[in-house]
Design an enzyme around this catalytic site. Structure first.
Site, short mmCIF file in Angstrom:
data_model
loop_
_atom_site.label_atom_id
_atom_site.label_comp_id
_atom_site.label_asym_id
_atom_site.label_seq_id
_atom_site.Cartn_x
_atom_site.Cartn_y
_atom_site.Cartn_z
N SER A 118 4.19 -83.72 19.46
CA SER A 118 3.42 -84.07 18.31
C SER A 118 4.21 -83.26 17.00
O SER A 118 5.31 -83.78 16.64
CB SER A 118 2.06 -83.68 18.46
OG SER A 118 1.16 -84.32 17.63
N ASP A 172 -1.78 -94.13 22.04
CA ASP A 172 -2.15 -92.76 21.23
C ASP A 172 -2.74 -93.09 19.88
O ASP A 172 -2.46 -93.87 19.09
CB ASP A 172 -0.63 -92.38 20.66
CG ASP A 172 -0.43 -90.80 20.41
OD1 ASP A 172 -1.56 -90.57 19.72
OD2 ASP A 172 0.40 -90.31 20.32
N HIS A 203 -2.58 -89.61 23.29
CA HIS A 203 -1.67 -88.48 22.77
C HIS A 203 -1.64 -87.19 23.73
O HIS A 203 -2.39 -86.12 23.71
CB HIS A 203 -2.32 -88.22 21.31
CG HIS A 203 -1.41 -86.96 20.62
ND1 HIS A 203 -0.29 -87.73 20.20
CD2 HIS A 203 -1.44 -85.98 20.12
CE1 HIS A 203 0.42 -86.70 19.46
NE2 HIS A 203 -0.41 -85.72 19.30
#
Length: 222
Positions: A118, A172, A203
């Protein structure tokens, strides 16, 4: 010179000959991906030092100014606008200091992998694309290329030789897969060799991804 970031270091065996600097996501910390070391198939690989750094704490605009570990500020849900260039560059310098420490500890640049999830993935690309020498690889999990217009101008010829592993979840909700696909396509247009995988997940990380990471590590470190 700012102080070196706190890190958790794990060596898969004595006398490491390679290093992976693995950066966590927003609000997480250095412990986040430590369990992954046990899950990876490292058989046949040289000894690896896994370096898990803690990002500094800062107020994060999108979370109401709440102070948490963050590599840079996030101002809006639209990650392509109002990006925190100053924060990205400040954290880039801190990651580069960690790279320099690994070199000082005897690991050559072409045996160092930058990795991240991320925000950590964004930092991997922010830093890796601008290196003046080839790294062993960039492992990009569920992220994107930050300040992309500047990355187009600032990426180095040497970095084009660094292989990129890029994965994303199709569902996601935090960083839409379309954003990751745009980043993948941009990297390919610039001339990078990108290995791309997507998975039926949100995610997060899945077991198939762990297997693909292990196989990629063998390709770039053997």
């Amino acid at each position: 010179m700012s102080t070196l970031l706190e890190t958790i270091d794990i060596e898969s065996a004595p006398n490491p000959a390679a290093a992976i600097i693995w950066m966590h996501g927003l609000g997480a910390d250095a412990n986040d991906f430590v369990p992954m070391v046990r899950e990876l198939d490292l058989r046949g690989l040289p000894a690896i030092r896994f370096v898990f750094p803690n990002a500094d704490t800062m107020p994060v605009t999108i979370n109401g100014g709440y102070v948490m570990r963050s590599w840079y500020d996030i101002v809006a849900n639209d990650l392509g606008r109002h990006e925190d260039e100053a924060g990205l560059r400040a954290s880039q310098a801190k990651v580069e200091a960690l790279i320099a420490r690994e070199v000082a500890r005897g690991i050559p640049l072409d045996r160092i992998i930058l990795a991240g999830f991320s925000q950590g993935c964004a930092m991997t690309l922010q830093t890796g694309l601008r290196q003046t020498e080839k790294l062993a690889g960039m492992m990009c999990l569920s992220g994107y290329v930050p300040i992309a217009d500047l990355a187009i101008k600032e990426h180095t010829a040497a970095s084009l030789a660094t292989p990129i592993f890029m994965v994303h979840g199709r569902m996601d909700p935090v960083i839409p897969v379309e954003r990751a696909e745009q980043s993948r396509d941009l990297l390919k247009q610039l001339g990078y060799q990108v290995e791309w995988h997507e998975y039926p997940m949100q995610h997060s990380v899945c077991q198939e991804e762990v297997a693909h990471i292990g196989a990629w590590l063998k390709r770039v470190l053997l």
